[in-house]
Design an enzyme around this catalytic site. Structure first.
Site, PDB file in Angstrom:
ATOM      1  N   ASN A 624       0.828  -1.212   0.000  1.00 38.36           N
ATOM      2  CA  ASN A 624       0.000   0.000   0.000  1.00 38.36           C
ATOM      3  C   ASN A 624       0.864   1.264   0.000  1.00 38.36           C
ATOM      4  O   ASN A 624       1.867   1.334   0.713  1.00 38.36           O
ATOM      5  CB  ASN A 624      -0.899   0.030   1.232  1.00 38.36           C
ATOM      6  CG  ASN A 624      -1.943  -1.069   1.197  1.00 38.36           C
ATOM      7  OD1 ASN A 624      -2.892  -1.015   0.432  1.00 38.36           O
ATOM      8  ND2 ASN A 624      -1.728  -2.106   2.010  1.00 38.36           N
ATOM      9  N   GLU A 743     -12.491  -7.430  -1.902  1.00 45.55           N
ATOM     10  CA  GLU A 743     -11.806  -7.424  -0.606  1.00 45.55           C
ATOM     11  C   GLU A 743     -12.791  -7.783   0.488  1.00 45.55           C
ATOM     12  O   GLU A 743     -13.986  -7.540   0.354  1.00 45.55           O
ATOM     13  CB  GLU A 743     -11.277  -6.019  -0.283  1.00 45.55           C
ATOM     14  CG  GLU A 743     -10.088  -5.565  -1.074  1.00 45.55           C
ATOM     15  CD  GLU A 743      -9.579  -4.252  -0.490  1.00 45.55           C
ATOM     16  OE1 GLU A 743      -8.412  -4.232  -0.077  1.00 45.55           O
ATOM     17  OE2 GLU A 743     -10.338  -3.259  -0.448  1.00 45.55           O
TER      18      GLU A 743
HETATM   19  P1  C2E Z   1      -6.583  -1.863   3.015  1.00 40.26           P
HETATM   20  O1  C2E Z   1      -5.438  -1.529   2.108  1.00 40.26           O
HETATM   21  O2  C2E Z   1      -7.907  -1.826   2.433  1.00 40.26           O
HETATM   22  O3  C2E Z   1      -6.281  -3.274   3.643  1.00 40.26           O
HETATM   23  C1  C2E Z   1      -7.208  -4.221   3.877  1.00 40.26           C
HETATM   24  C2  C2E Z   1      -7.699  -4.150   5.251  1.00 40.26           C
HETATM   25  O4  C2E Z   1      -8.827  -5.030   5.400  1.00 40.26           O
HETATM   26  C3  C2E Z   1      -6.712  -4.636   6.284  1.00 40.26           C
HETATM   27  O5  C2E Z   1      -6.876  -3.960   7.452  1.00 40.26           O
HETATM   28  C4  C2E Z   1      -7.131  -6.079   6.499  1.00 40.26           C
HETATM   29  O6  C2E Z   1      -6.746  -6.623   7.743  1.00 40.26           O
HETATM   30  C5  C2E Z   1      -8.621  -5.930   6.424  1.00 40.26           C
HETATM   31  N1  C2E Z   1      -9.288  -7.162   6.019  1.00 40.26           N
HETATM   32  C6  C2E Z   1      -8.909  -8.105   5.141  1.00 40.26           C
HETATM   33  N2  C2E Z   1      -9.856  -9.095   5.006  1.00 40.26           N
HETATM   34  C7  C2E Z   1     -10.876  -8.721   5.832  1.00 40.26           C
HETATM   35  C8  C2E Z   1     -12.139  -9.304   6.137  1.00 40.26           C
HETATM   36  O7  C2E Z   1     -12.528 -10.397   5.634  1.00 40.26           O
HETATM   37  N3  C2E Z   1     -12.942  -8.676   6.996  1.00 40.26           N
HETATM   38  C9  C2E Z   1     -12.526  -7.475   7.596  1.00 40.26           C
HETATM   39  N4  C2E Z   1     -13.340  -6.873   8.444  1.00 40.26           N
HETATM   40  N5  C2E Z   1     -11.321  -6.893   7.343  1.00 40.26           N
HETATM   41  C10 C2E Z   1     -10.523  -7.526   6.450  1.00 40.26           C
HETATM   42  P2  C2E Z   1      -5.729  -3.404   8.285  1.00 40.26           P
HETATM   43  O8  C2E Z   1      -4.550  -4.294   8.208  1.00 40.26           O
HETATM   44  O9  C2E Z   1      -6.227  -3.017   9.594  1.00 40.26           O
HETATM   45  O10 C2E Z   1      -5.301  -2.132   7.459  1.00 40.26           O
HETATM   46  C11 C2E Z   1      -6.150  -1.077   7.353  1.00 40.26           C
HETATM   47  C12 C2E Z   1      -5.690  -0.097   6.341  1.00 40.26           C
HETATM   48  O11 C2E Z   1      -4.480   0.472   6.726  1.00 40.26           O
HETATM   49  C13 C2E Z   1      -5.380  -0.690   4.981  1.00 40.26           C
HETATM   50  O12 C2E Z   1      -6.547  -0.863   4.244  1.00 40.26           O
HETATM   51  C14 C2E Z   1      -4.476   0.288   4.395  1.00 40.26           C
HETATM   52  O13 C2E Z   1      -5.200   1.335   3.820  1.00 40.26           O
HETATM   53  C15 C2E Z   1      -3.754   0.774   5.599  1.00 40.26           C
HETATM   54  N6  C2E Z   1      -2.424   0.120   5.645  1.00 40.26           N
HETATM   55  C16 C2E Z   1      -2.062  -1.043   6.219  1.00 40.26           C
HETATM   56  N7  C2E Z   1      -0.757  -1.259   6.036  1.00 40.26           N
HETATM   57  C17 C2E Z   1      -0.293  -0.234   5.314  1.00 40.26           C
HETATM   58  C18 C2E Z   1       0.971   0.117   4.809  1.00 40.26           C
HETATM   59  O14 C2E Z   1       1.979  -0.614   4.940  1.00 40.26           O
HETATM   60  N8  C2E Z   1       1.067   1.255   4.101  1.00 40.26           N
HETATM   61  C19 C2E Z   1      -0.008   2.076   3.918  1.00 40.26           C
HETATM   62  N9  C2E Z   1       0.159   3.158   3.247  1.00 40.26           N
HETATM   63  N10 C2E Z   1      -1.199   1.793   4.371  1.00 40.26           N
HETATM   64  C20 C2E Z   1      -1.361   0.652   5.073  1.00 40.26           C
HETATM   65 CA    CA Z   2      -4.750  -2.299   0.218  1.00 33.97          CA
HETATM   66 CA    CA Z   3      -8.624  -1.926   0.431  1.00 36.25          CA
END
Ligand code: C2E
Ligand code: CA
Ligand code: CA
Length: 794
Positions: A624, A743
């Site tokens: 990301n 997703e």
């Molecule tokens: P995102 O890029 O949309 O990442 C997917 C998010 O959905 C992740 O949350 C993941 O844990 C969650 N997810 C995946 N499958 C499911 C599911 O079946 N149900 C539910 N409820 N959630 C699911 P996470 O890890 O909490 O990350 C949230 C957001 O934070 C990410 O959304 C992304 O925008 C950001 N993020 C995380 N890591 C990075 C990174 O290394 N760099 C940047 N720039 N943003 C990051």
């Molecule tokens: Ca993503």
């Molecule tokens: Ca996403």
């Protein structure tokens, strides 16, 4: 009277009487001229007074003897030499004494001196008569003798008084009165004399005869005339010298840069050219006569007390009513006999203005002219003191412009400056007497409001500020719209020190900004805690990378048709030492606000690429990217470097961006995306459907993948509209030849529905939760093993 008349007309040669009168008048005129000269000179005064005595004494004597020549008693007359000489000496000495007395000045001295001169005339006359030797006997009428002496004394006194009345004028009038005194005395005295001829009495041979006397008198008259002539010449030369001196002085004075004026008390007598220029007048005559109307603030007396007093600064009111700041200096000036003063003035307006400008710059913001932070801090401290002393409340309002950065980016810095100047002007127009507005820096402003009833007045002021800033600005023909947010803290309710007041107002402002544009918020104690925590977290995050509190987890993406794992998305995790796991939703936002995301993003990329480079099979890696990372111009270069260092093939890397990036600074972002794509890296559109979801994004940039946001998947079973959207996005992807990812797939039902819609790939808890890579050893071959295998292949 009749007797005097018959004496003059009957017993005298009238022509000679006339000559006597002329000689007398000439001598009197000369004596008065010399006397005036004596009065004006200090050093040579006795000399001039002595000369006045000589001229008056010899003049009287000459008059007397010419008048005696005119006397024709028809009997021989001779003169006794010693007595004649004595009469001259007496006349010179006594009248000289009279001049000395009169020179002391004042009416009394003039009257006394005049009387003495009168006495001198009498003494001369009667000594002169005593010198007369004739064939006969002279008998005196005592009443006439007394009258003659009285006439002489009174008229002489009057002559001197007249001279004292108008010392500057040519002395014609006093000379005439003195002539009357001399002639009056002489002819009255002559009328007092009766001669009884007795030819037995012969004129003694020692006596000088009339011829001799004539020569003596003529000589004397010539001497007097010569003295007068020389006097006049000398006077002329003196006057010419004085005129030349004056021209020389004026040239000097006019050459002076300083304004110079000769003053007598408050009266301006003369001024040089610089002075006239400074005061704005053509000539000294057109200038007001009183110094006080030019320099109303100048305290002449205090300057006069100290002869060498330093210059004092004051205002000069010009002829055109303009005002100049000047420096004035006064020095005594001995001129002629008077004690005058010379005033020097220097124009210091420019120096003052420069000093004021510098002082202004030190306390004001150069761009907007508002008081700067230093002034604000000082004013706030004093206001708090005053509020404490009087028990009044007060308020601090912090103001921040919304959308200012966008104006700067869109229209350039000059436009940004114009907006700041305009905003400052509007703020200045809404504050009242008890309120001070300052620019703290950038697009931050603040107001201190002292007194009033709080929070009402602070609330009203916030509203005025919001309304003022909400009006559009016209800059370079563009209609520019900005607004402002206001945060307010009150004394004593919210804080008791200036520093806490600002801090709390700032916090309220922060809160207002978080709630949207054109918002005003009062400080609340709860904000304090929230912000404190936030700041703490921010600080903790900075240490997190170094302290190994951060880790990268991986979530697989599966092909919906075959069910095989195509790749993994790297997701950042933070385990805080005391708070435990912190959601990326929270700390990514924090890192974006503080700019830390740039370091963090590179760290994740390096970690994930290093990891993926070891995988077999060579699965895809998604990372990301935050829009903030696109602020760096060298983002593409950073990615390229990381790929090279980790050895990951560019075509195995997918970078996920959100549509927010394309809304803000699309041209720049697209340029960077194109460079990345040119390197072979793929670009995915993440969270599609949450923003504007415009189809134009696909025209702007050829994305390699579209990820439908998980909110649609969550609702697709219950909500047909969500499902319709999913369907159309899948249709769009098919039309563009771009794979579509769903997703957040959590249930089998969702999976089946997606399969029915023809979705390409899926990601979600149903397939696998994000986990450390070790969790997926079943999918990717053990890394150690992989390494060994690659070595074997080599
Ligand atoms: P995102 O890029 O949309 O990442 C997917 C998010 O959905 C992740 O949350 C993941 O844990 C969650 N997810 C995946 N499958 C499911 C599911 O079946 N149900 C539910 N409820 N959630 C699911 P996470 O890890 O909490 O990350 C949230 C957001 O934070 C990410 O959304 C992304 O925008 C950001 N993020 C995380 N890591 C990075 C990174 O290394 N760099 C940047 N720039 N943003 C990051
Ligand atoms: Ca993503
Ligand atoms: Ca996403």
């Amino acid at each position: 009277m009749l007797r005097v008349y018959s004496c003059v007309v009957g017993e005298h040669n009238l022509w000679l009487v006339l000559v006597a009168g002329l000689i007398c008048a000439l001598a009197a005129f000369t004596a008065f001229s010399i006397f005036e000269q004596a009065r004006q000179s200090q050093r040579r005064r006795p000399l001039w007074l002595g000369l006045a005595g000589f001229v008056s004494g010899t003049g009287i004597w000459a008059t007397h003897f010419v008048a005696m020549l005119a006397y024709q008693p028809e009997i021989p007359i001779g003169y006794d030499l010693p007595l004649t000489l004595l009469s001259i000496a007496a006349a010179v000495l006594v009248t000289g004494a009279g001049w000395f007395i009169a020179a002391r000045g004042g009416l009394r001295a003039a009257l006394l001196g005049g009387a003495t001169i009168g006495a001198g005339i009498g003494t001369m006359h009667y000594l002169g008569m005593a010198a007369v030797k004739l064939s006969g006997e002279m008998v005196w009428d005592e009443r006439f003798v007394a009258a003659s002496v009285l006439i002489g004394i009174a008229l002489s006194a009057a002559a001197l008084a007249e001279q004292g009345r108008r010392p500057e004028a040519l002395p014609w009038r006093p000379a005439l009165v003195l002539t009357l005194a001399i002639c009056g005395l002489h002819f009255t005295a002559m009328s007092a004399a009766f001669i009884f001829p007795d030819f037995s009495l012969a004129v003694p041979p020692a006596a000088i005869d009339s011829d001799m006397l004539t020569i003596a008198v003529v000589t004397m008259a010539i001497v007097i005339l010569a003295i007068s002539f020389i006097m006049v010449l000398f006077d002329r030369k003196l006057a010419r010298n004085a005129a030349e001196e004056a021209v020389r002085l004026r040239t000097f004075a006019d050459a002076a840069i300083e304004g110079l004026a000769v003053i007598d008390g408050d009266r301006i007598l003369d001024a040089n050219r610089s002075f006239l220029q400074l005061a704005g007048y053509e000539s000294v005559d057109s200038m007001p006569a009183e110094l006080s109307s030019l320099l109303p603030e100048l305290d002449l007396d205090s300057l006069a007390v100290h002869g060498d007093a330093p210059a004092s600064e004051c205002r000069l009111v010009r002829g055109d009513a303009g005002v100049r700041e000047v420096e004035a200096l006064i020095r005594p000036l001995a001129w002629r006999n008077a004690q005058l003063r010379i005033l020097a003035v220097r124009d210091i307006s420019e120096r003052k203005e420069a000093a004021e400008r510098i002082a202004h710059l030190a306390f004001h913001d150069a761009l907007t002219g508002l008081p700067n932070r230093a002034v604000f801090t000082d004013h706030l401290a004093r206001s708090v003191e005053q509020a404490v002393a009087t028990g009044e409340p007060m308020a601090v309002l912090c103001i921040d412009l919304d959308g200012f950065k966008a104006v700067n980016d869109l229209y350039g810095h000059p436009a940004g400056d114009a907006v700041l100047v305009g905003a400052a002007q509007r703020l200045r127009s809404v504050v009242r007497g008890n309120e001070l507005v300052a620019r703290l820096g950038g697009d931050e402003f603040a107001v201190v409001q002292l007194g009033g009833s709080q929070p009402t007045h602070a609330g009203l002021l916030s509203e005025r500020i919001l309304a003022a800033l909400d009006q559009p600005f016209t800059i370079d023909g563009h209609l520019v719209r900005i607004s402002g947010c206001v945060g307010t803290a009150l004394f004593p309710a919210d804080a008791s020190s200036p520093a806490d007041l600002i801090k709390n107002a700032d916090m309220a402002l922060y809160r207002a900004k978080a709630e949207g544009r054109a918002t005003a918020r009062f400080y609340e104690a709860a904000m304090d805690e929230a912000l404190r925590q936030r700041r703490q977290l921010d600080a903790d995050l900075k240490h997190a990378i170094d302290n190994e509190e951060l880790a990268v987890h991986y979530q697989p993406l599966a092909d919906l048709g075959s069910g095989t794992i195509l790749g993994f998305e790297a997701l950042l995790r933070w385990t805080h030492p005391t708070l435990g796991v912190v959601s990326p939703e929270v700390f990514i936002r924090l890192a974006e606000d503080s700019g830390l995301i740039i370091r963090l993003g590179e760290w994740v990329l390096r970690q994930a690429c290093t990891e993926a480079a070891r995988w077999t099979p060579r699965l895809k890696l998604s990372v990301n990217l935050s829009p903030v990372q696109f602020v760096q111009d060298d983002l593409a270069a950073t990615v390229e470097r990381v790929l090279a260092e980790t050895g990951l093939d560019p075509d195995r890397l997918e970078l996920e961006i959100t549509e927010g990036l394309l809304i803000k600074d699309s041209e720049r972002a697209i340029a960077i995306l194109q460079r990345l794509k040119a390197m072979g890296v793929q670009i995915s559109m993440d969270d599609f459907g949450t923003g504007y979801s415009s189809l134009s994004y696909f025209r702007m940039f050829p994305f390699d993948k579209v990820k439908i946001d998980q909110s649609f998947i969550r609702e697709m079973i219950a909500n047909p509209q969500a499902r319709a959207i999913i369907r159309s996005v899948i249709g769009l992807g098919r039309g563009l030849g771009v794979p579509v990812v769903a997703e957040g797939v959590e249930t089998a039902e969702q999976l089946e529905a997606l399969r029915d819609e023809g979705c390409d790939q899926v990601q979600g808890y149903l397939i696998a939760r994000p986990n450390p890579i070790g969790h997926f050893t079943g999918v990717i071959v053990d890394r150690a093993e992989a390494t060994v295998r690659r070595r074997g292949a080599a």
